[in-house]
Design a protein around this motif. Structure first.
Motif, PDB file in Angstrom:
ATOM      1  N   TYR A   1       2.011  28.177  72.223  1.00 50.36           N
ATOM      2  CA  TYR A   1       0.850  27.662  71.495  1.00 50.36           C
ATOM      3  C   TYR A   1       1.304  26.871  70.273  1.00 50.36           C
ATOM      4  O   TYR A   1       0.805  25.784  69.989  1.00 50.36           O
ATOM      5  N   LEU A   2       2.278  27.442  69.544  1.00 51.52           N
ATOM      6  CA  LEU A   2       2.704  26.787  68.307  1.00 51.52           C
ATOM      7  C   LEU A   2       3.386  25.456  68.586  1.00 51.52           C
ATOM      8  O   LEU A   2       3.173  24.467  67.876  1.00 51.52           O
ATOM      9  N   ILE A   3       4.216  25.425  69.647  1.00 44.09           N
ATOM     10  CA  ILE A   3       4.884  24.164  69.986  1.00 44.09           C
ATOM     11  C   ILE A   3       3.829  23.105  70.337  1.00 44.09           C
ATOM     12  O   ILE A   3       3.874  21.968  69.861  1.00 44.09           O
ATOM     13  N   SER A   4       2.837  23.508  71.158  1.00 44.76           N
ATOM     14  CA  SER A   4       1.786  22.550  71.528  1.00 44.76           C
ATOM     15  C   SER A   4       1.051  22.063  70.289  1.00 44.76           C
ATOM     16  O   SER A   4       0.749  20.878  70.147  1.00 44.76           O
TER      17      SER A   4
ATOM     18  N   ILE B   1     -12.533  22.892  79.635  1.00 49.47           N
ATOM     19  CA  ILE B   1     -11.444  23.712  80.178  1.00 49.47           C
ATOM     20  C   ILE B   1     -10.748  24.490  79.065  1.00 49.47           C
ATOM     21  O   ILE B   1     -10.554  25.700  79.150  1.00 49.47           O
ATOM     22  N   SER B   2     -10.411  23.804  77.977  1.00 54.03           N
ATOM     23  CA  SER B   2      -9.710  24.536  76.922  1.00 54.03           C
ATOM     24  C   SER B   2     -10.665  25.488  76.201  1.00 54.03           C
ATOM     25  O   SER B   2     -10.266  26.554  75.748  1.00 54.03           O
ATOM     26  N   GLY B   3     -11.947  25.114  76.124  1.00 50.78           N
ATOM     27  CA  GLY B   3     -12.921  25.992  75.468  1.00 50.78           C
ATOM     28  C   GLY B   3     -13.096  27.300  76.219  1.00 50.78           C
ATOM     29  O   GLY B   3     -13.194  28.366  75.603  1.00 50.78           O
ATOM     30  N   LEU B   4     -13.107  27.238  77.546  1.00 53.51           N
ATOM     31  CA  LEU B   4     -13.212  28.477  78.314  1.00 53.51           C
ATOM     32  C   LEU B   4     -11.975  29.342  78.086  1.00 53.51           C
ATOM     33  O   LEU B   4     -12.065  30.566  77.993  1.00 53.51           O
TER      34      LEU B   4
ATOM     35  N   ALA C   1      -4.290  26.889  86.065  1.00 56.81           N
ATOM     36  CA  ALA C   1      -4.559  25.848  85.061  1.00 56.81           C
ATOM     37  C   ALA C   1      -4.233  24.471  85.627  1.00 56.81           C
ATOM     38  O   ALA C   1      -4.948  23.501  85.376  1.00 56.81           O
ATOM     39  N   GLY C   2      -3.174  24.400  86.451  1.00 61.99           N
ATOM     40  CA  GLY C   2      -2.832  23.133  87.091  1.00 61.99           C
ATOM     41  C   GLY C   2      -3.969  22.673  87.998  1.00 61.99           C
ATOM     42  O   GLY C   2      -4.352  21.492  88.009  1.00 61.99           O
ATOM     43  N   ILE C   3      -4.533  23.645  88.735  1.00 63.97           N
ATOM     44  CA  ILE C   3      -5.662  23.310  89.608  1.00 63.97           C
ATOM     45  C   ILE C   3      -6.844  22.828  88.767  1.00 63.97           C
ATOM     46  O   ILE C   3      -7.517  21.856  89.118  1.00 63.97           O
ATOM     47  N   LEU C   4      -7.066  23.501  87.643  1.00 68.83           N
ATOM     48  CA  LEU C   4      -8.170  23.085  86.779  1.00 68.83           C
ATOM     49  C   LEU C   4      -7.950  21.679  86.229  1.00 68.83           C
ATOM     50  O   LEU C   4      -8.898  20.920  86.036  1.00 68.83           O
ATOM     51  N   PHE C   5      -6.701  21.353  85.972  1.00 70.09           N
ATOM     52  CA  PHE C   5      -6.395  20.002  85.495  1.00 70.09           C
ATOM     53  C   PHE C   5      -6.806  18.983  86.563  1.00 70.09           C
ATOM     54  O   PHE C   5      -7.482  17.989  86.273  1.00 70.09           O
TER      55      PHE C   5
ATOM     56  N   PHE D   1      -3.808  30.397  77.604  1.00 71.04           N
ATOM     57  CA  PHE D   1      -2.910  29.375  77.081  1.00 71.04           C
ATOM     58  C   PHE D   1      -2.842  28.184  78.025  1.00 71.04           C
ATOM     59  O   PHE D   1      -2.968  27.037  77.597  1.00 71.04           O
ATOM     60  N   TRP D   2      -2.655  28.441  79.315  1.00 67.26           N
ATOM     61  CA  TRP D   2      -2.466  27.308  80.236  1.00 67.26           C
ATOM     62  C   TRP D   2      -3.749  26.500  80.400  1.00 67.26           C
ATOM     63  O   TRP D   2      -3.694  25.303  80.639  1.00 67.26           O
ATOM     64  N   MET D   3      -4.890  27.158  80.241  1.00 63.56           N
ATOM     65  CA  MET D   3      -6.137  26.389  80.292  1.00 63.56           C
ATOM     66  C   MET D   3      -6.272  25.497  79.062  1.00 63.56           C
ATOM     67  O   MET D   3      -6.671  24.337  79.150  1.00 63.56           O
ATOM     68  N   PHE D   4      -5.901  26.062  77.910  1.00 61.53           N
ATOM     69  CA  PHE D   4      -5.880  25.217  76.712  1.00 61.53           C
ATOM     70  C   PHE D   4      -4.963  24.019  76.948  1.00 61.53           C
ATOM     71  O   PHE D   4      -5.313  22.870  76.661  1.00 61.53           O
ATOM     72  N   PHE D   5      -3.785  24.307  77.523  1.00 62.35           N
ATOM     73  CA  PHE D   5      -2.797  23.255  77.693  1.00 62.35           C
ATOM     74  C   PHE D   5      -3.289  22.202  78.693  1.00 62.35           C
ATOM     75  O   PHE D   5      -3.123  20.989  78.470  1.00 62.35           O
ATOM     76  N   ALA D   6      -3.926  22.675  79.770  1.00 60.49           N
ATOM     77  CA  ALA D   6      -4.463  21.729  80.760  1.00 60.49           C
ATOM     78  C   ALA D   6      -5.517  20.827  80.104  1.00 60.49           C
ATOM     79  O   ALA D   6      -5.534  19.610  80.307  1.00 60.49           O
ATOM     80  N   GLY D   7      -6.388  21.438  79.287  1.00 59.45           N
ATOM     81  CA  GLY D   7      -7.410  20.655  78.588  1.00 59.45           C
ATOM     82  C   GLY D   7      -6.769  19.631  77.663  1.00 59.45           C
ATOM     83  O   GLY D   7      -7.175  18.461  77.621  1.00 59.45           O
TER      84      GLY D   7
END
Lengths: 649, 302
Positions: free
Chosen positions: A60-63, A192-195, A590-594, A142-148
């Motif tokens: 999270y911090l790196i992102s 996506i990231s909000g969820l 998360a990849g699928i959500l992307f 985390f991965w959903m945030f990242f996908a968003g």
């Protein structure tokens, strides 16, 4: 070829093509580098599939830091464009895209992950837990945030950026006035990231309620954990509103409904209300954890207990309640009349009272203390006066009649940067520096850190204080240019210089990470700052299982009393520890959500359907997966503890 | 510490020099409404500086007195839980300030919504101001004329602008005369203002509305009553009437210079008020609507 035309840029620009090339080059370099150094396995096993709250926190911090530079680049471009009258660096369309992405990136993809990243790393340690309540869900968050975040960030090279402002008001954001896919990106990236954030809220609420160490009553929790608890309660109440508003926006844009369109029975004011019913609590989602961090740091470096613990907690609870009753102050000028404005004016000003209590409590914590000016403390000390200025200008804005003059001007822009930067950003930088040894086992260099601090503070003041004046002089926000006769020129030039210093500060911070990694001593022990709460009772960097023996707590500053009053924290003895397994499911989902979000943005329905089916298949697979976790053996724990100096408690 | 003082001096110098140069638009009011907002702003600046100065002074004292380098190495800070009197003070004083500002805020909120002080007895001159991407259209139903991107009105007379939009939400703003108000597609909002003397004022849309937003400005000019009447006569004599076709052409996105017409677009494209409102809070007939408004007024005056 027709299929591909939709991905073309509606407003091409050489700068965008240059970034496109840069993105491709960097991606190739990363892939080639990973392959050459044979790091794919390491990356997948240790990071991408991890369910360890500490590693997720670091990701999270790196992102957040990457997005800080992305949003910062946007900010610098805006300051260049406005530095002098009739500047021709960006055109109107490009400027609109830049300030829209700046706002969205900084709030959703910089501040949020920064806050959640620190919560991820620190909260379980502060309450003496081994992980969060739902580790796999945490990874999915985390991965959903990242996908968003990634979805949002590709918008400017594929199909065009959103350009209706981060507030995205309808009808401007509707199809009629925003015909490109930009606003679709906004809807789906945030959705996506909000969820993901909503799931984080639930996860941390359960973690803090159910997983505290024995003896840690609610009123014995460290202040950062308290702030995290309240923040997550706000997340749970506020984010569903955003989810629904975004969905309604999507329906309007892609399915022909007219919920926010004037005529056909829809109402443009509806979006503004829904947006700010979420948006104002969001402000406190960001600032409360910051308050928690400052409480920890000021107490540690004043070598004093936090003054007025109970009133600190009480004021945060009060702020969280009030935060849901002030949203109308974002549009006093909508014509709802004097009565409504008066009510919301008073509720808004009321927030100043609990916030004021906190400011004075911090001052009283330093009183009779023994203040050490380390980098985290410097940021905290600068925060107090700067945030006070931001706070009092907030009270000024809360006066509904006067807001008719501040609204939509640079005065407002100055105000919210004046609260968010010294409030949230300084807290994050302070927290990052403070907990850095916890994460990596070495300190960031203090000398470079102090240089960065001074550039930061002076840059901030120069960049934002002039905006108060130009705002009162009639400079509206979001104007891409102004004429010389307005007289805004000199002040905007000062702001530009400030932004430059500000940029240098962040480059210094990045350099400091690099420098400290190479040169900082590694023998700093477990308690480099003379800390007070439980996270300092384990090793630096923290072993996977956090605490070899579950701590037992007697006071709100457990570790300090362990050192001073000889409270015994670790009464048990080492035995095997149950830990969650890694899982590839979160990153795959998360990849699928992307893919789902991207296809939805461009209305490629077959891909949307396939992605949706795949997503639910993953959920069903996880439901039937028999994963009992794993045990770390007693032997392995003892070996690890011995490596940290053998004084395993 | 030296750096800190240097930096503070710098900030104060910048502020004093720049505020001293030329009066800031919002704080240089030319009419009663802007005068109210300007007074409120000054009241809040003064009461808020009290807080800022208190915090700054306390901070400087505490930082200089309790820094580690000034204390003996064996100094152990005491454990202090909190004190009812101290906590009462830090809660009480902000409450008093907030109560005071709330009173100011409520009173002034009603003031800026009503007829400008000193003009209560006369009927206001009604001017419809509607925005389209990225222009302002001013319709004078009484005079039966229409202008684009400039508005003339008599000084020393109460003016009521009725606002609505043919596009995104915009915000009508003449900083020296009154604060802003949104113009929206499905309802009419109102600004009451007056200019104390003839003069020219900057007016603009303050709410972001897309590509042409920065140039979405207009000139607002207050004239003496005779000059105003003469101007209306001139328009009637020299300008063409506005037609629906012409008006639709004007609505196309883009920028236009200043234009004048006889007649108003209200005849064929009425403002979204009364039965033409985009969303109705009940019955649609004009009579009921005005009753409804009356009810609202009653409610708010209670």
């Amino acid at each position: 070829m027709e299929f591909f035309e939709r991905f073309a840029l509606p407003h091409p620009d050489p700068m965008i093509y240059a970034s496109m090339v840069a993105i491709v080059v960097v991606s190739i370099a990363i892939v080639a580098g990973l392959t050459y150094f044979k790091k794919w396995g390491y990356l997948w096993n240790e990071w991408l599939t991890t369910t360890d709250h500490k590693r997720i926190g670091i990701m999270y911090l790196i992102s957040a830091l990457l997005m800080l530079f992305r949003g910062g680049a946007d900010a610098v471009m805006m300051r260049i464009q406005l530095s002098s009258p009739e500047m021709e660096f960006l055109n109107a369309q490009h400027y609109n895209e830049v300030f829209t992405t700046h706002g969205v990136v900084m709030i959703f993809f910089m501040a949020m992950p920064f806050v959640i990243g620190l919560m991820n790393y620190i909260v379980p340690l502060q309450i003496g837990a081994r992980d969060v309540a739902f580790p796999r869900l945490n990874a999915l968050s985390f991965w959903m945030f990242f996908a968003g975040a990634m979805l949002f960030n590709i918008s400017f090279v594929v199909g065009g950026s959103p350009d209706a402002g981060w507030t995205n008001y309808f009808p401007l954001a509707g199809n009629e006035f925003s015909p490109t896919v930009g606003v679709n990106y906004y809807m789906w990236a945030l959705q996506i990231s909000g969820l993901g954030t909503l799931m984080t809220g639930i996860n941390f609420l359960v973690t803090i309620f159910k997983m505290r160490a024995p003896g840690m009553k609610l009123m014995k929790m460290p202040m950062f954990t308290w702030s995290a608890l309240i923040t997550n309660v706000i997340i749970i109440f506020a984010f569903p509103v955003l989810t629904v508003a975004l969905l309604m926006g999507t329906l309007d844009r892609q399915f022909g409904t007219a919920l926010f369109t004037t005529g056909s029975g829809g109402m443009d004011m509806y979006w503004a209300n829904l947006f700010w019913v979420w948006g104002h609590p969001e402000v406190y989602i960001l600032i409360l954890p910051a308050f928690g961090i400052y409480s920890e740091i000021i107490s540690t470096f004043s070598q004093r207990n936090l003054y007025g613990y109970k009133s600190m907690v009480g004021s945060m609870v009060l702020i969280s309640l009030l935060s849901f009753f002030v949203w109308v102050h974002h549009f006093f000028t909508m014509g709802q009349g004097a009565l409504t404005n008066s009510i919301f004016s008073i509720t808004t000003m009321a927030i100043a009272i609990p916030t004021g209590i906190k400011i004075f409590n911090w001052l009283l914590t330093m009183w009779k203390g023994k203040i050490r000016f380390t980098v985290p403390m410097l940021y905290s000390v600068a925060f107090i006066p700067l945030f006070t200025v931001g706070g009092v200008t907030g009270v000024m804005l809360a006066m509904a009649s006067a807001d008719y003059q501040y609204h939509n001007t640079m005065f407002l822009v100055a105000h919210f940067h004046n609260t968010i930067i010294p409030g949230v950003v300084y807290a994050m930088l302070a927290g990052l520096t403070y907990w850095w040894p916890k994460m990596f086992g070495f300190k960031l260099n203090e000398r470079i850190g102090k240089w960065a601090f001074w550039f930061n503070v002076i840059g901030f003041v120069l960049a934002f204080f002039p905006m108060y004046l130009t705002g009162l002089d009639g400079q509206a926000r979001r104007m891409y240019t102004y004429s010389e006769s307005t007289g805004f020129g000199p002040m905007n030039m000062i702001a530009f210089v400030g932004a430059g210093l500000f940029a240098i500060a962040f480059i210094l911070i990045a350099y400091n990470v690099f420098y400290s990694f190479k040169h900082s001593p590694r023998n700093i022990g477990d308690d480099p700052w003379n800390g007070r709460s439980l996270e300092w009772a384990t090793h630096n960097p923290v072993p996977a299982y956090n605490f070899a023996i579950e701590p037992e707590v007697e006071s709100s500053q457990a570790f300090w009393d362990h050192k001073q009053k000889k409270h015994n924290l670790f009464k048990g003895k080492i035995s095997k520890i149950h830990m969650p397994n890694n899982s590839g499911i979160p990153i795959i989902m998360a990849g699928i959500l992307f893919v789902f979000g991207f296809s939805f943005v461009f209305s490629i329905w077959p891909a949307v359907i396939i992605a949706a089916v795949a997503f639910f298949a993953c959920m069903i697979y996880s439901s039937f997966e028999n994963d009992q976790g794993r045990y770390i053996s007693e032997q392995e724990i003892k070996e690890t503890e011995a490596k940290f100096g053998g004084d395993s408690k | 510490m030296k750096a800190k003082w240097a930096f503070l001096t710098l900030v104060f110098t910048i502020f004093t020099v720049l505020t001293g140069c030329e009066p800031l638009l919002v704080l240089d009011p030319k009419g009663p409404q802007a005068e109210t907002t300007s007074n409120v702003i000054w009241i809040s600046i003064i009461s808020m500086s009290f807080i800022v100065i208190t915090v700054l002074v306390l901070l400087v004292i505490i930082l200089s007195k309790y820094r580690a380098s000034k204390q003996p190495a064996d100094y152990e800070p005491p454990h202090i839980e909190g004190h009812p009197v101290v906590e009462g003070t830090i809660i009480g004083i902000p409450i008093l300030i907030v109560i005071f500002l709330s009173v100011v805020s409520v009173i002034s909120s009603y003031q800026v919504e009503s007829t400008p002080a000193g003009y209560e007895d006369e009927e206001p001159l009604v001017i419809y101001a509607s925005s389209s991407n990225w222009k302002w259209h001013f319709s004078y139903p009484e005079q039966d004329i229409e202008t684009v991107n400039y508005v003339f009105f008599p000084a020393n007379r109460s003016i009521q602008f009725k606002l609505y939009s043919y596009g995104p939400i915009t915000s009508f703003w003449i900083p020296q005369l009154a604060g802003q108000k949104y113009a929206m597609g499905d309802m009419v909002t109102k600004i009451n203002l007056a200019a104390d003397a003839p003069g020219e004022f900057m007016g603009r849309n303050a709410n972001f509305s897309g590509e042409g937003f920065a140039e979405n400005t207009f000139n607002a000019t207050a004239l003496s009553q005779e000059d105003f009447d003469k101007w209306v006569e001139d328009i009637k004599k020299t300008e063409d009437p506005i037609t629906e076709e012409k008006f639709n052409e004007l609505l196309q996105p883009g920028h236009l210079g200043q234009l004048s017409f006889t007649g108003t677009h209200l005849d064929f494209s009425p403002a979204p008020e009364g039965e033409h409102a985009g969303h109705q809070h009940g019955d649609s007939s004009d009579k009921n609507h005005s009753e409804h408004e009356q009810n609202n007024k009653d409610k708010s005056s209670k």
